[in-house]
Design a protein around this motif. Structure first.
Motif, PDB file in Angstrom:
ATOM      1  N   ASP A   1       0.804  -1.331  -0.053  1.00 46.39           N
ATOM      2  CA  ASP A   1      -0.106   0.086   0.069  1.00 46.39           C
ATOM      3  C   ASP A   1       0.771   1.136  -0.121  1.00 46.39           C
ATOM      4  N   LYS A   2       2.351   1.363  -0.092  1.00 39.25           N
ATOM      5  CA  LYS A   2       2.975   2.281  -0.038  1.00 39.25           C
ATOM      6  C   LYS A   2       3.688   2.674  -1.274  1.00 39.25           C
ATOM      7  N   VAL A   3       2.869   2.391  -2.351  1.00 39.61           N
ATOM      8  CA  VAL A   3       3.257   2.748  -3.717  1.00 39.61           C
ATOM      9  C   VAL A   3       3.053   4.219  -4.305  1.00 39.61           C
ATOM     10  N   ILE A   4       4.089   5.101  -4.283  1.00 40.98           N
ATOM     11  CA  ILE A   4       3.997   6.467  -4.570  1.00 40.98           C
ATOM     12  C   ILE A   4       3.259   6.798  -5.874  1.00 40.98           C
ATOM     13  N   HIS A   5       3.854   6.288  -7.069  1.00 42.14           N
ATOM     14  CA  HIS A   5       3.508   6.544  -8.364  1.00 42.14           C
ATOM     15  C   HIS A   5       4.124   5.487  -9.237  1.00 42.14           C
ATOM     16  N   SER A   6       3.458   5.303 -10.486  1.00 47.56           N
ATOM     17  CA  SER A   6       4.155   4.694 -11.616  1.00 47.56           C
ATOM     18  C   SER A   6       3.820   5.244 -12.853  1.00 47.56           C
ATOM     19  N   ASP A   7       5.140   4.784 -13.633  1.00 48.20           N
ATOM     20  CA  ASP A   7       5.098   5.387 -15.022  1.00 48.20           C
ATOM     21  C   ASP A   7       5.235   3.956 -15.906  1.00 48.20           C
ATOM     22  N   VAL A   8       4.305   4.203 -16.882  1.00 45.30           N
ATOM     23  CA  VAL A   8       3.856   3.091 -17.900  1.00 45.30           C
ATOM     24  C   VAL A   8       4.119   3.684 -19.139  1.00 45.30           C
ATOM     25  N   PHE A   9       5.266   2.804 -20.135  1.00 42.14           N
ATOM     26  CA  PHE A   9       5.456   3.234 -21.480  1.00 42.14           C
ATOM     27  C   PHE A   9       4.799   2.025 -22.339  1.00 42.14           C
ATOM     28  N   LEU A  10       3.989   2.421 -23.196  1.00 45.79           N
ATOM     29  CA  LEU A  10       3.591   1.591 -24.512  1.00 45.79           C
ATOM     30  C   LEU A  10       4.244   1.834 -25.603  1.00 45.79           C
ATOM     31  N   LYS A  11       4.779   0.910 -26.191  1.00 46.37           N
ATOM     32  CA  LYS A  11       5.725   1.069 -27.525  1.00 46.37           C
ATOM     33  C   LYS A  11       5.018  -0.169 -28.423  1.00 46.37           C
ATOM     34  N   VAL A  12       5.348   0.229 -29.638  1.00 44.32           N
ATOM     35  CA  VAL A  12       4.921  -0.676 -30.740  1.00 44.32           C
ATOM     36  C   VAL A  12       6.105  -0.942 -31.460  1.00 44.32           C
ATOM     37  N   GLU A  13       6.866  -1.935 -31.647  1.00 43.48           N
ATOM     38  CA  GLU A  13       8.149  -2.188 -32.030  1.00 43.48           C
ATOM     39  C   GLU A  13       7.815  -2.456 -33.710  1.00 43.48           C
ATOM     40  N   ASN A  14       8.605  -1.994 -34.745  1.00 45.37           N
ATOM     41  CA  ASN A  14       8.423  -2.187 -35.773  1.00 45.37           C
ATOM     42  C   ASN A  14       9.130  -3.429 -36.350  1.00 45.37           C
ATOM     43  N   THR A  15       8.577  -4.665 -36.377  1.00 48.94           N
ATOM     44  CA  THR A  15       9.309  -5.641 -36.603  1.00 48.94           C
ATOM     45  C   THR A  15       8.109  -6.782 -37.593  1.00 48.94           C
ATOM     46  N   SER A  16       8.828  -7.785 -37.938  1.00 45.14           N
ATOM     47  CA  SER A  16       7.415  -8.814 -38.602  1.00 45.14           C
ATOM     48  C   SER A  16       6.952  -9.673 -37.788  1.00 45.14           C
ATOM     49  N   SER A  17       7.650  -9.497 -36.275  1.00 45.10           N
ATOM     50  CA  SER A  17       6.888 -10.501 -35.358  1.00 45.10           C
ATOM     51  C   SER A  17       5.775 -10.112 -34.891  1.00 45.10           C
ATOM     52  N   LYS A  18       5.163 -11.044 -34.526  1.00 45.06           N
ATOM     53  CA  LYS A  18       3.442 -10.772 -33.904  1.00 45.06           C
ATOM     54  C   LYS A  18       3.819 -10.130 -32.492  1.00 45.06           C
ATOM     55  N   GLU A  19       4.650 -10.395 -31.861  1.00 44.35           N
ATOM     56  CA  GLU A  19       4.951  -9.912 -30.382  1.00 44.35           C
ATOM     57  C   GLU A  19       5.779  -8.823 -30.430  1.00 44.35           C
ATOM     58  N   ASN A  20       4.991  -7.702 -31.058  1.00 40.36           N
ATOM     59  CA  ASN A  20       5.808  -6.535 -31.232  1.00 40.36           C
ATOM     60  C   ASN A  20       5.090  -5.431 -29.990  1.00 40.36           C
ATOM     61  N   LYS A  21       4.413  -5.936 -29.274  1.00 38.76           N
ATOM     62  CA  LYS A  21       3.884  -4.723 -28.310  1.00 38.76           C
ATOM     63  C   LYS A  21       4.598  -4.784 -26.869  1.00 38.76           C
ATOM     64  N   ILE A  22       5.283  -3.536 -26.527  1.00 32.52           N
ATOM     65  CA  ILE A  22       6.119  -3.539 -25.402  1.00 32.52           C
ATOM     66  C   ILE A  22       5.389  -2.727 -24.314  1.00 32.52           C
ATOM     67  N   VAL A  23       5.744  -3.177 -23.111  1.00 29.85           N
ATOM     68  CA  VAL A  23       4.963  -2.490 -21.895  1.00 29.85           C
ATOM     69  C   VAL A  23       6.397  -2.278 -21.063  1.00 29.85           C
ATOM     70  N   GLU A  24       6.635  -1.129 -20.597  1.00 29.24           N
ATOM     71  CA  GLU A  24       7.450  -0.995 -19.380  1.00 29.24           C
ATOM     72  C   GLU A  24       7.017  -0.218 -18.261  1.00 29.24           C
ATOM     73  N   ILE A  25       6.942  -0.733 -17.159  1.00 29.17           N
ATOM     74  CA  ILE A  25       6.508  -0.139 -15.831  1.00 29.17           C
ATOM     75  C   ILE A  25       7.427   0.034 -14.967  1.00 29.17           C
ATOM     76  N   LYS A  26       7.344   1.213 -14.457  1.00 27.75           N
ATOM     77  CA  LYS A  26       8.441   1.915 -13.410  1.00 27.75           C
ATOM     78  C   LYS A  26       7.643   1.958 -12.366  1.00 27.75           C
ATOM     79  N   VAL A  27       7.633   1.418 -10.971  1.00 26.91           N
ATOM     80  CA  VAL A  27       6.954   1.658  -9.972  1.00 26.91           C
ATOM     81  C   VAL A  27       7.828   2.231  -8.777  1.00 26.91           C
ATOM     82  N   LYS A  28       7.452   3.272  -8.044  1.00 30.53           N
ATOM     83  CA  LYS A  28       8.118   4.048  -7.169  1.00 30.53           C
ATOM     84  C   LYS A  28       7.739   3.720  -5.925  1.00 30.53           C
ATOM     85  N   VAL A  29       8.430   3.130  -4.820  1.00 30.31           N
ATOM     86  CA  VAL A  29       8.003   2.918  -3.537  1.00 30.31           C
ATOM     87  C   VAL A  29       8.985   3.790  -2.864  1.00 30.31           C
TER      88      VAL A  29
END
Length: 100
Positions: free
Chosen positions: A32-60
């Motif tokens: 319950d002491k999470v201060i805030h979080s930053d989420v980055f949603l990216k689409v990678e330009n590749t021929s692969s179907k798994e091209n959705k990238i999510v980066e989550i930074k959580v500050k406690v």
């Protein structure tokens, strides 16, 4: 919890942002002491179907965590990243809880 979501090179639809906020709010049940979080949603330009990238930074207090997942859909990547964060937050809560 304060969630700062940024979509890189595309416009995220409101349903995705709502899903992200809802899933991130569940993290507060584990630590319950999470201060805030930053989420980055990216689409990678590749021929692969798994091209959705999510980066989550959580500050406690006195620490922060970062998780990066790549999947077929953003929902799947967010869910996988949040599962990893849940494990990390449970471990941290166990370290900081008072011993009886």
């Amino acid at each position: 919890m304060k969630v700062n979501a940024q979509s890189v090179n595309f416009n995220a639809n409101p349903e995705l942002i709502h899903f992200l906020q809802h899933r991130m709010d569940k993290l507060e049940t584990f630590y319950d002491k999470v201060i805030h979080s930053d989420v980055f949603l990216k689409v990678e330009n590749t021929s692969s179907k798994e091209n959705k990238i999510v980066e989550i930074k959580v500050k406690v207090p006195k620490d922060h965590f970062m998780v990066k997942k790549q999947c077929r859909s953003f929902e799947e990547a967010v869910d996988s990243a949040c599962n990893s964060l849940e494990r990390k937050l449970k471990k941290m809560k166990g370290k900081h809880s008072p011993r009886a």
